[in-house]
Design a protein around this motif. Sequence first.
Motif, PDB file in Angstrom:
ATOM      1  N   ALA A  36      -9.803 -10.073  -0.251  1.00  0.00           N
ATOM      2  CA  ALA A  36     -10.138  -9.576   1.296  1.00  0.00           C
ATOM      3  C   ALA A  36     -12.025  -9.512   2.029  1.00  0.00           C
ATOM      4  O   ALA A  36     -11.532  -9.712   2.524  1.00  0.00           O
ATOM      5  CB  ALA A  36      -9.141  -8.141   1.406  1.00  0.00           C
ATOM      6  N   SER A  37     -12.042  -8.949   1.092  1.00  0.00           N
ATOM      7  CA  SER A  37     -13.205  -8.691   1.844  1.00  0.00           C
ATOM      8  C   SER A  37     -14.579  -9.081   2.202  1.00  0.00           C
ATOM      9  O   SER A  37     -15.107  -9.457   2.575  1.00  0.00           O
ATOM     10  CB  SER A  37     -14.471  -7.025   1.215  1.00  0.00           C
ATOM     11  OG  SER A  37     -14.545  -7.915  -0.137  1.00  0.00           O
ATOM     12  N   ASP A  38     -14.597 -11.029   1.381  1.00  0.00           N
ATOM     13  CA  ASP A  38     -15.393 -12.179   1.670  1.00  0.00           C
ATOM     14  C   ASP A  38     -14.898 -12.628   3.482  1.00  0.00           C
ATOM     15  O   ASP A  38     -15.088 -13.317   3.631  1.00  0.00           O
ATOM     16  CB  ASP A  38     -14.750 -12.881   0.370  1.00  0.00           C
ATOM     17  CG  ASP A  38     -15.477 -13.314  -0.569  1.00  0.00           C
ATOM     18  OD1 ASP A  38     -16.691 -11.344  -0.746  1.00  0.00           O
ATOM     19  OD2 ASP A  38     -16.191 -13.350  -1.826  1.00  0.00           O
ATOM     20  N   ILE A  39     -13.744 -12.492   3.345  1.00  0.00           N
ATOM     21  CA  ILE A  39     -12.714 -13.183   4.538  1.00  0.00           C
ATOM     22  C   ILE A  39     -13.249 -12.295   5.678  1.00  0.00           C
ATOM     23  O   ILE A  39     -13.569 -12.998   6.580  1.00  0.00           O
ATOM     24  CB  ILE A  39     -10.974 -13.095   3.655  1.00  0.00           C
ATOM     25  CG1 ILE A  39     -10.729 -13.676   3.465  1.00  0.00           C
ATOM     26  CG2 ILE A  39     -10.532 -14.335   5.409  1.00  0.00           C
ATOM     27  CD1 ILE A  39      -9.385 -14.206   3.168  1.00  0.00           C
ATOM     28  N   ASP A  40     -13.115 -11.356   6.128  1.00  0.00           N
ATOM     29  CA  ASP A  40     -13.448 -10.466   6.732  1.00  0.00           C
ATOM     30  C   ASP A  40     -14.606  -9.826   6.988  1.00  0.00           C
ATOM     31  O   ASP A  40     -15.012  -9.076   7.894  1.00  0.00           O
ATOM     32  CB  ASP A  40     -11.616  -9.747   7.319  1.00  0.00           C
ATOM     33  CG  ASP A  40     -11.518  -8.101   6.201  1.00  0.00           C
ATOM     34  OD1 ASP A  40     -11.125  -8.413   6.006  1.00  0.00           O
ATOM     35  OD2 ASP A  40     -12.711  -7.341   5.913  1.00  0.00           O
ATOM     36  N   GLY A  41     -15.417 -10.218   6.025  1.00  0.00           N
ATOM     37  CA  GLY A  41     -16.929 -10.083   6.298  1.00  0.00           C
ATOM     38  C   GLY A  41     -17.349  -8.412   6.025  1.00  0.00           C
ATOM     39  O   GLY A  41     -18.202  -8.455   6.365  1.00  0.00           O
TER      40      GLY A  41
END
Lengths: 109, 109
Positions: A104-109
């Motif tokens: 999740a945190s990889d995706i929405d930066g």
Amino acid sequence: MPDAPVFSLRLKAARLRVGLTQMQLGVLAQIDEYSASARINQYERGKHLPDFNTAERLAEVLGVPTPYFYARDDTLAALLLIWNGIPAEARSELLAAASALVEASDIDG
Amino acid sequence: MPDAPVFSLRLKAARLRVGLTQMQLGVLAQIDEYSASARINQYERGKHLPDFNTAERLAEVLGVPTPYFYARDDTLAALLLIWNGIPAEARSELLAAASALVEASDIDG
DNA sequence: GCCAGATACTAAGAATTCCTTAATTCAAGG
DNA sequence: CCTTGAATTAAGGAATTCTTAGTATCTGGC
């Protein structure tokens, strides 16, 4: 005593939760009864730190994972406390949940 | 070398992940350049263990939480690695998820 | 194969830290 | 007060780590 080592704080907190005296804790962790009290006190006052084997025995007696003693971050310390209170299956679920959070945190930066 | 200390295994694994030499790691962790290589090697070979302050500097350089070095359980070690890779908000979510698991295992025993 | 440079590793004494012992301080009851 | 259990401390002996200097091993180029 300014800036007591993390180890000292965590050890004392864990001992008090369980409700042991310094001597009792030391003896249960297989320290000689004549030096048990002094040694636990030195650890809690930040005068000395125990070697890793001793730390592991203290952790077992106190029902915490050994890494707990070295966690400066309170949130992480709380997580480590929980870790020892849940069964293996729940631990796997927790790790899976954590992995999902990475995505999740990889995706929405 | 039978039963190398947990610290040794975790340190070496973390260093290789990041791709540093023993000397580079030591220097980045503010160890004198003339002893950096020897000391990191002694830690990785299980000859000696560093004091806590040194462990914290190594952890910072390697991008792992300090408790990671002391985690004997591989599953917990994996969780600790994730911990340093997610933002504060995700950490709170993880702690909440963990708390929920405690409730669950308390109920159905 | 051989060399050179980089990396990993090691021995041993110096330096530092911890452990043991013995004693003192503190707190709560009686 | 006095006693008792618990916490705390000082100091030297015991154990560990750190520094130094050097050896070993690995890797790429020739």
